[in-house]
Design an enzyme around this catalytic site. Structure first.
Site, mmCIF file in Angstrom:
data_model
loop_
_atom_site.group_PDB
_atom_site.id
_atom_site.type_symbol
_atom_site.label_atom_id
_atom_site.label_comp_id
_atom_site.label_asym_id
_atom_site.label_seq_id
_atom_site.Cartn_x
_atom_site.Cartn_y
_atom_site.Cartn_z
ATOM 1 N N CYS A 11 0.728 -1.441 -0.377
ATOM 2 C CA CYS A 11 0.220 -0.122 -0.048
ATOM 3 C C CYS A 11 0.950 1.191 0.325
ATOM 4 O O CYS A 11 1.780 1.223 0.721
ATOM 5 C CB CYS A 11 -1.107 -0.167 0.910
ATOM 6 S SG CYS A 11 -2.234 1.975 1.382
ATOM 7 N N LYS A 38 -10.223 -9.018 5.840
ATOM 8 C CA LYS A 38 -10.010 -8.127 6.294
ATOM 9 C C LYS A 38 -10.454 -9.088 7.596
ATOM 10 O O LYS A 38 -12.162 -9.667 8.408
ATOM 11 C CB LYS A 38 -11.158 -7.347 6.321
ATOM 12 C CG LYS A 38 -9.952 -6.651 5.051
ATOM 13 C CD LYS A 38 -11.354 -4.862 4.709
ATOM 14 C CE LYS A 38 -10.779 -4.275 3.211
ATOM 15 N NZ LYS A 38 -11.651 -4.014 2.916
ATOM 16 N N GLU A 63 -7.117 7.228 7.605
ATOM 17 C CA GLU A 63 -6.686 8.481 6.864
ATOM 18 C C GLU A 63 -5.105 8.856 6.294
ATOM 19 O O GLU A 63 -5.146 8.959 7.262
ATOM 20 C CB GLU A 63 -7.689 9.445 6.216
ATOM 21 C CG GLU A 63 -9.284 8.954 5.695
ATOM 22 C CD GLU A 63 -8.742 8.807 4.240
ATOM 23 O OE1 GLU A 63 -8.203 8.651 3.202
ATOM 24 O OE2 GLU A 63 -9.883 7.382 3.973
ATOM 25 N N SER A 64 -4.344 8.489 5.144
ATOM 26 C CA SER A 64 -2.953 8.251 5.645
ATOM 27 C C SER A 64 -2.859 10.352 5.505
ATOM 28 O O SER A 64 -1.971 11.107 6.208
ATOM 29 C CB SER A 64 -2.592 8.366 4.342
ATOM 30 O OG SER A 64 -2.623 8.222 3.117
HETATM 31 N N1 LIG Z 1 -7.855 7.417 1.236
HETATM 32 C C1 LIG Z 1 -7.385 6.999 1.637
HETATM 33 C C2 LIG Z 1 -6.560 5.711 0.841
HETATM 34 C C3 LIG Z 1 -6.102 4.298 1.096
HETATM 35 C C4 LIG Z 1 -6.431 2.696 0.179
HETATM 36 O O1 LIG Z 1 -6.684 2.978 -0.550
HETATM 37 N N2 LIG Z 1 -5.938 2.110 0.956
HETATM 38 C C5 LIG Z 1 -5.864 1.018 0.066
HETATM 39 C C6 LIG Z 1 -5.145 -0.269 0.048
HETATM 40 S S1 LIG Z 1 -3.432 1.075 -0.468
HETATM 41 C C7 LIG Z 1 -7.031 -0.310 1.160
HETATM 42 O O2 LIG Z 1 -6.706 -0.387 1.782
HETATM 43 N N3 LIG Z 1 -7.846 -0.581 0.054
HETATM 44 C C8 LIG Z 1 -8.515 -2.061 0.430
HETATM 45 C C9 LIG Z 1 -10.272 -1.500 0.489
HETATM 46 O O3 LIG Z 1 -10.269 -0.519 -0.295
HETATM 47 O O4 LIG Z 1 -10.809 -2.608 0.419
HETATM 48 C C10 LIG Z 1 -5.741 7.004 2.354
HETATM 49 O O5 LIG Z 1 -5.471 7.821 1.967
HETATM 50 O O6 LIG Z 1 -5.277 6.170 3.588
#
Ligand SMILES: N[C@@H](CCC(=O)N[C@@H](CS)C(=O)NCC(=O)O)C(=O)O
Length: 223
Positions: A11, A38, A63-64
């Site tokens: 990620c 999950k 949220e990152s």
């Molecule tokens: N806006 C979020 C995006 C985070 C994101 O898209 N993470 C992905 C992995 S890179 C995720 O967890 N996807 C799993 C899902 O959506 O089910 C952030 O900035 O933290």
């Protein structure tokens, strides 16, 4: 205070938080989740079901971008500019970086050659926009000091290391400032250490499993 970064191995959003933590030289643990399965504890701390989550003792931050802001608010050295206007602009470019990640995802998922070419063009246009705002004197996004925007783009550029080894070259041919920025981020220890040693092979397998135009091109390149 115990910090735990709930992570997924590939990620890029996790990586930006890991880079900021490393820049702050603060000890933290990483806990990896399988996003295809999950666990219940993860759904509890991550309302959107996404990585990263930062656990601060028993409190969760999701949220990152919010995690990066929290870390920059609470731990030295400050990575955001001191000036409020510049800081706001940096936050805009962090969001721009998330947009670039979405464009890259559209590229590696492109179902056919036409979509592949279109998304490749989108990526190049995004980087041309960056070329226009990067300073003459780097090496980083806003000059000499490493900022949160740099932490956002370290993981963005990492995709291209794998894409290039699979034969996808020429993304940055006309963009010398972007190339120099990429090179500076590639040797930054915090950026290097944000992923494990198996990252490139795992990302390549992930690309191959997409059943996309890129998957087919990688297979052809390896043959
Ligand atoms: N806006 C979020 C995006 C985070 C994101 O898209 N993470 C992905 C992995 S890179 C995720 O967890 N996807 C799993 C899902 O959506 O089910 C952030 O900035 O933290």
């Amino acid at each position: 205070m115990q910090l735990t970064l709930i992570s997924h191995t590939l990620c890029p959003y996790v990586q930006r938080a890991a880079i900021v933590l490393a820049e702050k030289e603060v000890a933290f643990e990483r806990r990896y989740v399988d996003l295809a399965h999950k666990p219940d504890w993860f759904k509890t701390v991550s309302p959107l079901g996404k990585t990263p989550v930062l656990m601060v003792d028993n409190d969760a931050i999701f949220e990152s971008a919010v995690i990066c802001e929290y870390l920059d608010d609470t731990l030295l050295p400050r990575l955001h500019p001191a000036d409020a206007l510049k800081r706001a602009q940096h936050r805009g470019w962090m969001e721009f970086g998330s947009g670039v990640l979405s464009t890259i995802a559209a590229f590696y998922n492109a179902p056919d050659a036409a979509a592949f070419a279109r998304h490749r063009g989108d990526i190049q246009r995004r980087f041309a926009q960056l070329e226009a705002v990067l300073p003459e004197q780097g090496p980083y996004f806003s000059g000499a000091s490493f900022s949160v925007v740099d932490a956002v783009f370290g993981p963005v550029f990492r995709y291209f290391d794998v894409l290039e080894s699979a034969g996808g070259t020429g993304f940055f041919d006309e963009l010398p400032k972007v190339r120099a920025w990429r090179a500076a981020l590639a040797v930054r220890p915090s950026v290097q250490q944000a992923v494990g040693s198996g990252y490139a092979a795992e990302l390549c397998s992930f690309f191959l499993a997409r059943g996309s135009e890129l998957s087919r091109r990688i297979t052809g390149h390896e043959r």
